[in-house]
Scaffold this active site. Structure first.
Site, PDB file in Angstrom:
ATOM      1  N   ASP A   1      42.473  40.571  49.861  1.00 29.42           N
ATOM      2  CA  ASP A   1      43.088  40.199  51.133  1.00 29.42           C
ATOM      3  C   ASP A   1      43.867  41.370  51.743  1.00 29.42           C
ATOM      4  O   ASP A   1      43.871  41.551  52.963  1.00 29.42           O
ATOM      5  CB  ASP A   1      44.033  39.008  50.950  1.00 29.42           C
ATOM      6  CG  ASP A   1      43.320  37.751  50.494  1.00 29.42           C
ATOM      7  OD1 ASP A   1      42.104  37.614  50.749  1.00 29.42           O
ATOM      8  OD2 ASP A   1      43.980  36.897  49.867  1.00 29.42           O
TER       9      ASP A   1
ATOM     10  N   ASP B   1      44.236  34.019  43.917  1.00 32.99           N
ATOM     11  CA  ASP B   1      45.324  34.699  44.614  1.00 32.99           C
ATOM     12  C   ASP B   1      46.506  34.819  43.671  1.00 32.99           C
ATOM     13  O   ASP B   1      46.654  34.026  42.737  1.00 32.99           O
ATOM     14  CB  ASP B   1      45.738  33.920  45.864  1.00 32.99           C
ATOM     15  CG  ASP B   1      44.702  33.965  46.973  1.00 32.99           C
ATOM     16  OD1 ASP B   1      43.936  34.947  47.034  1.00 32.99           O
ATOM     17  OD2 ASP B   1      44.666  33.024  47.787  1.00 32.99           O
TER      18      ASP B   1
END
Length: 179
Positions: free
Chosen positions: A142, A126
């Protein structure tokens, strides 16, 4: 006249819309993760917009907000089941519009992007960290998943049932003898 999409049109939507959206999403996700690893791993975060969002290297071993952390195999199996369901939905022409195909493609792209990370690394990379609010650090996959899920929800709630009802009505009208 019914607006039913035939098998040939479904195939065209899959090849012209679904596959390209999935592929572009995967390329953008992989590129962003590779660049994050190259330029941010073991380095200080970089402010994109000070006070709003910064780039931060993060290894997520769970889902959003690190929920179910350490459940790698659960997410791998869940992703395989969801992708198999989508494959059946595509094969059986359950999706009835380009909007439905687009929404589903976004979800599939995001799911595969994070699936690849879980399989190859054991965690998801991430990088986008909102700084104006306490929120999860997230990635391109995401974003695709979130937007796709919202659009798919809109499709399922407001579009799909109406189209199926019209198809049934059209079939009933075509099947009934004319007086």
């Amino acid at each position: 006249m019914s607006k039913t999409i035939n098998k040939k049109t479904h195939l065209k939507l899959i090849l012209a819309l679904f596959v390209p959206v999935v592929l572009v999403g995967l390329v953008l996700d992989r590129l962003s993760k590779d660049l994050t690893i190259l330029y941010l791993k073991d380095k200080d975060p970089i402010d994109l917009i000070p006070g709003v969002i910064r780039l931060t290297y993060c290894e997520n071993r769970g889902a959003a907000f690190s929920l179910l952390e350490g459940q790698r195999w659960f997410f791998i199996v869940l992703t395989v089941i969801v992708l198999a369901f989508v494959a059946v939905a595509l094969w059986r022409c359950w999706i009835k519009t380009a909007f439905g195909y687009f929404s589903t493609a976004l979800c599939v792209s995001g799911a595969i992007g994070n699936f690849i990370d879980r399989l190859t690394q054991g965690f998801v990379v991430d990088m986008f960290e909102p700084t104006f609010i306490k929120f999860a650090i997230f990635n391109v996959a995401d974003i695709y998943l979130t937007i796709g899920a919202i659009l798919l929800g809109i499709y399922l709630l407001f579009v799909h049932d109406k189209i199926v009802a019209k198809e049934k009505e059209a079939s009933a009208t075509e099947a009934s003898p004319e007086a």
